[in-house]
Structure formats: structure tokens, C-alpha cells
Design a protein around this motif. Structure first.
Motif, PDB file in Angstrom:
ATOM      1  N   UNK A  92      -8.838  -4.122 -13.081  1.00 22.02           N
ATOM      2  CA  UNK A  92     -10.111  -3.297 -12.692  1.00 22.02           C
ATOM      3  C   UNK A  92     -11.196  -3.737 -13.730  1.00 22.02           C
ATOM      4  N   UNK A  93     -11.239  -5.061 -14.226  1.00 19.60           N
ATOM      5  CA  UNK A  93     -11.982  -5.651 -14.572  1.00 19.60           C
ATOM      6  C   UNK A  93     -12.451  -6.770 -13.991  1.00 19.60           C
ATOM      7  N   UNK A  94     -11.741  -6.929 -12.930  1.00 23.16           N
ATOM      8  CA  UNK A  94     -12.513  -7.493 -11.637  1.00 23.16           C
ATOM      9  C   UNK A  94     -11.943  -9.162 -11.596  1.00 23.16           C
ATOM     10  N   UNK A  95     -11.355  -9.580 -12.482  1.00 25.69           N
ATOM     11  CA  UNK A  95     -10.934 -11.145 -13.528  1.00 25.69           C
ATOM     12  C   UNK A  95      -9.811 -11.641 -12.495  1.00 25.69           C
ATOM     13  N   UNK A  96      -9.449 -10.293 -11.278  1.00 27.05           N
ATOM     14  CA  UNK A  96      -8.411 -11.069 -10.539  1.00 27.05           C
ATOM     15  C   UNK A  96      -8.196  -9.778  -9.253  1.00 27.05           C
ATOM     16  N   UNK A  97      -8.072 -10.686  -8.138  1.00 20.25           N
ATOM     17  CA  UNK A  97      -8.250  -9.589  -7.083  1.00 20.25           C
ATOM     18  C   UNK A  97      -6.927  -9.338  -6.225  1.00 20.25           C
ATOM     19  N   UNK A  98      -6.200 -10.271  -6.528  1.00 14.40           N
ATOM     20  CA  UNK A  98      -4.144 -10.208  -6.572  1.00 14.40           C
ATOM     21  C   UNK A  98      -3.175  -9.620  -7.170  1.00 14.40           C
ATOM     22  N   UNK A  99      -1.804  -9.688  -7.660  1.00 12.42           N
ATOM     23  CA  UNK A  99      -1.730  -9.185  -9.210  1.00 12.42           C
ATOM     24  C   UNK A  99      -0.167  -9.152  -8.269  1.00 12.42           C
ATOM     25  N   UNK A 100       1.050  -9.934  -8.471  1.00 12.22           N
ATOM     26  CA  UNK A 100       2.517  -9.753  -8.288  1.00 12.22           C
ATOM     27  C   UNK A 100       3.042  -9.118  -9.546  1.00 12.22           C
ATOM     28  N   UNK A 101       3.826  -7.938  -9.801  1.00 11.66           N
ATOM     29  CA  UNK A 101       4.744  -7.240 -10.289  1.00 11.66           C
ATOM     30  C   UNK A 101       6.570  -8.117  -9.982  1.00 11.66           C
ATOM     31  N   UNK A 102       6.725  -9.074 -10.826  1.00  9.29           N
ATOM     32  CA  UNK A 102       8.510  -8.605 -10.397  1.00  9.29           C
ATOM     33  C   UNK A 102       8.797  -8.821 -11.764  1.00  9.29           C
ATOM     34  N   UNK A 103       9.884  -7.616 -11.679  1.00  9.46           N
ATOM     35  CA  UNK A 103      10.741  -6.143 -12.531  1.00  9.46           C
ATOM     36  C   UNK A 103      11.835  -7.484 -12.490  1.00  9.46           C
ATOM     37  N   UNK A 104      12.478  -6.336 -14.394  1.00  7.90           N
ATOM     38  CA  UNK A 104      13.045  -7.605 -14.750  1.00  7.90           C
ATOM     39  C   UNK A 104      14.438  -8.071 -14.074  1.00  7.90           C
ATOM     40  N   UNK A 113      19.062  -5.285  -1.304  1.00  9.58           N
ATOM     41  CA  UNK A 113      17.980  -5.508  -0.100  1.00  9.58           C
ATOM     42  C   UNK A 113      17.614  -4.462  -0.441  1.00  9.58           C
ATOM     43  N   UNK A 114      16.842  -4.181  -1.685  1.00 10.14           N
ATOM     44  CA  UNK A 114      15.889  -3.101  -2.022  1.00 10.14           C
ATOM     45  C   UNK A 114      14.527  -3.896  -2.392  1.00 10.14           C
ATOM     46  N   UNK A 115      13.443  -3.379  -1.777  1.00  9.22           N
ATOM     47  CA  UNK A 115      11.779  -4.122  -2.917  1.00  9.22           C
ATOM     48  C   UNK A 115      12.110  -4.867  -4.018  1.00  9.22           C
ATOM     49  N   UNK A 116      11.736  -6.265  -3.732  1.00  7.09           N
ATOM     50  CA  UNK A 116      12.273  -7.173  -5.130  1.00  7.09           C
ATOM     51  C   UNK A 116      10.426  -7.709  -5.902  1.00  7.09           C
ATOM     52  N   UNK A 117      10.030  -7.557  -4.921  1.00 12.13           N
ATOM     53  CA  UNK A 117       8.149  -7.891  -5.466  1.00 12.13           C
ATOM     54  C   UNK A 117       7.443  -7.052  -5.081  1.00 12.13           C
TER      55      UNK A 117
END
Length: 363
Positions: A92-104, A113-117
């Protein structure tokens, strides 16, 4: 037709052109400028998009997965976060264009075989959105590891423009382009027009100071610029359903900063131009880099570093970040304070130079 008289006219024009240094500079500089901009600075193959990572798993497998994505060259790590919410704030602040979330539970998801990232993309720029979508292919270090690719699916989520509608990206930028084109041109011919019409002789005899004259010429056009801003916003919302997720007050404040920056630049041009034609030439010389390097037509992250340094000197570059951040991402001017400061500094410098270079005399 008398060839001798024709030759005399041609020689006269060449000599006059030689004395007109601004026009001569345009003849030489404009082709060079266009060649450099189109051939060197503009690049549609995006690489090194600013990215942030929130690796909540912190396992060897999750770190390897993130490193494989960084190795693709499409993204470049600029920040780390502790949670997906912090990633959303960075977007939202425009500091990055891409964000990668890796769940615990990354390892469990991978085995099932589920969504991992999950890859979150700033969809306010369609070109960035398309480039980041390449990450869904998961660039592994070993190309033949097809089983690993299937076991680690990646989900790409587009924020702010999931439908990828072009007007959502273009209309906010058009506010800045229209204001740049009109505001600089209006004031670029302001002082020259007074001289050509003979009004400068009357102004010289008045007690009006240089500062009062300059500011008095800027304020009426500032009101016109706000009217133009309102027209573009109304048509954008009505015809193209462009959202305004942030504060409308912030939109007008950002527009006011750009208007004043362009008017100050136009006044500076007006003090240097000798005629209205020269003023229009100099305006075009400024407008071309602004529209090409600001991120309106071509992505900022695709430009080489020297071109990015030049673009940081242009008011339209900072306004693009402000208007897209406020209208599309719902950011506030406080979130984007660096660009506000840059525009304010530009206004102060340009207006000071214009006042110092202007003299109330005919010569």
C-alpha cells in the motif's frame, strides 16, 4: 524566380538560425534525446522488481524456495516482514511491488500438494502485474525437477486491479500528464507574451515587485489546474469506473503539488525564452522525458539506473507514485511523504530561480 534572391533568403535563414541558440539546440538535442529515451531508457522486460518476503516457516525448504524465486531475476529483495499484513502495508505504501508470503505450515502444504506460497502483486501497474506472474512458474535451480514444481504450487494474487483493466492504471496517470502538458505551457509563454504584446512596458512602471508578479501569474493557473483535475476524475469515475480508494482531499493535495511544480517550471522557462515559439519548444523538450520516464507509459523498474536518476528530477515521476498510491492503493500522503517532500523542494527551487532570473526591464 530569381536564384540569387532565393540564395540570399536561404543564407539569411541559416544565419538567423545560427544566432537562435535555443532552436539550434532543439534541432540537435531532440533527435539525440528521443534516441536515448527509446533505445536505452525504455525497457518492457522487467527485472529486479522491489520485493518483500514474510517467511513464517523458516525451514530449509522455505528458504530454498524463496532463493529460487529471487534467482529468477524478476524480483529483488528489498524488505522482510513478519506477517502477511505487514506485506500488505508495504504494498500500500508503494515500497515494494511484489510480496511473497510463506505460511508456517509450508512443509505440510507441500506434502499435501496444496498452495504453499502466495505471491501478492501491486496490480495498479499492469506491466508489473504481468511480469510478476512469471513467478507462478516457479524457477527452480534444477530445470528437470518437474515433480518438485508440481509439489510446490504458487498462487499469484493481484491487489488493487484484479481484473487487469487498463483504465484503472491509465486514468490516474492521465491527471499528471494533462497537468504537466497544460500548466508548463501556460506559464512558459506568460512573460514572453507580456513582452510581445507591449504589456511589459506598463508593468515596469508599476510598483509591483518581481515576486508579486511571478506569484500573481501562478495562482490563476493553479485554479485552472484544479478544475482540470476535477474533470479528469469525474470522467474517469463515470466512464471507466476508476476507483478512488484513498481520501479525495489527498488526491487534490497531490494534484496541487504537481500544479505548482509545473507552473514554477513554466515560469523559469518563460524567463529564458525570447519568443512564444521558443517557449513552446522548450516546453516540449521537458514534456517528452516526463511522459516517457515518469512511469506513465513504461515501467520505472525497467529503466537502467542512470535513467531512474534522471526521472527522479521530474515532478511527474513523484506525482505518479502519489496519485496511484492514493487512488488505487488507498494510501495517505503520510505514507508517501518522500514524494511530497521532493515536489515541495522542486517548487521552492524552480520558483526561486524564476524570480531571481526575471528582471523588470525590456532587455
Amino acid at each position: 524566380m530569381n536564384l540569387r534572391r532565393l540564395w540570399a533568403i536561404m543564407i539569411k535563414e541559416l544565419r538567423q538560425l545560427r544566432r537562435d541558440r535555443i532552436t539550434l539546440a532543439m534541432i540537435i538535442g531532440m533527435p539525440v534525446l528521443q534516441l536515448v529515451l527509446f533505445g536505452y531508457a525504455i525497457n518492457l522486460n522487467l527485472r529486479h522488481l522491489p520485493a518483500a518476503v514474510a517467511d513464517q516457516a523458516q525451514t530449509a525448504g522455505s528458504r530454498a524456495a524463496v532463493q529460487d524465486m529471487l534467482a529468477s531475476g524478476v524480483i529483488e529483495l528489498r524488505a522482510t516482514a513478519q506477517s502477511p499484513q505487514q506485506l500488505i502495508d508495504l504494498l500500500r505504501e508503494g515500497r515494494v511491488s511484489v510480496a511473497i508470503a510463506v505460511p508456517p505450515d509450508y512443509e505440510r502444504r507441500k506434502l499435501d500438494g496444496r498452495e504453499a506460497i502466495q505471491v501478492m502483486v501491486d496490480g495498479s501497474d499492469n506491466v508489473v502485474q504481468s511480469a510478476a506472474a512469471q513467478l507462478a512458474q516457479y524457477p527452480l535451480n534444477q530445470p528437470d525437477d518437474f515433480h518438485a514444481m508440481a509439489e510446490q504450487p504458487i498462487s499469484v494474487v493481484s491487489f488493487y486491479n484484479p481484473e487487469r483493466r487498463s483504465p484503472v492504471n491509465i486514468v490516474p496517470g492521465l491527471v499528471g500528464v494533462i497537468l504537466t502538458m497544460t500548466m508548463v505551457l501556460f506559464t512558459a509563454v506568460a512573460i514572453v507574451r507580456e513582452t510581445e504584446r507591449g504589456n511589459m512596458e506598463l508593468l515596469i512602471t508599476t510598483p509591483v515587485s518581481r515576486t508579486e508578479l511571478m506569484i500573481g501569474k501562478v495562482l490563476p493557473y493553479a485554479a485552472i489546474g484544479l478544475v482540470q483535475t476535477s474533470m479528469v476524475l469525474l470522467l474517469g469515475v463515470w466512464l471507466f469506473k476508476v476507483p478512488i480508494r484513498g481520501s479525495l482531499w489527498d488526491v487534490y493535495m497531490a494534484s496541487s503539488l504537481l500544479i505548482l511544480a509545473n507552473l514554477s517550471l513554466g515560469l523559469l522557462i518563460s524567463t529564458r525564452a525570447k519568443s512564444q515559439f521558443q517557449a513552446m519548444q522548450m516546453t516540449f523538450f521537458v514534456f517528452l522525458p516526463s511522459i516517457l520516464l515518469s512511469g506513465f507509459m513504461f515501467p520505472y523498474d525497467g529503466m537502467p539506473r542512470p535513467a531512474q536518476w534522471i526521472s527522479e528530477l521530474l515532478p511527474l515521476t513523484h506525482f505518479m507514485r502519489l496519485i496511484r498510491g492514493v487512488m488505487l492503493r488507498g494510501a495517505t500522503l503520510g505514507d508517501l511523504w518522500q514524494d511530497c517532500v521532493a515536489l515541495a523542494a522542486f517548487i521552492a527551487i524552480m520558483l526561486t530561480l524564476a524570480i531571481r532570473l526575471f528582471h523588470k526591464r525590456l532587455d
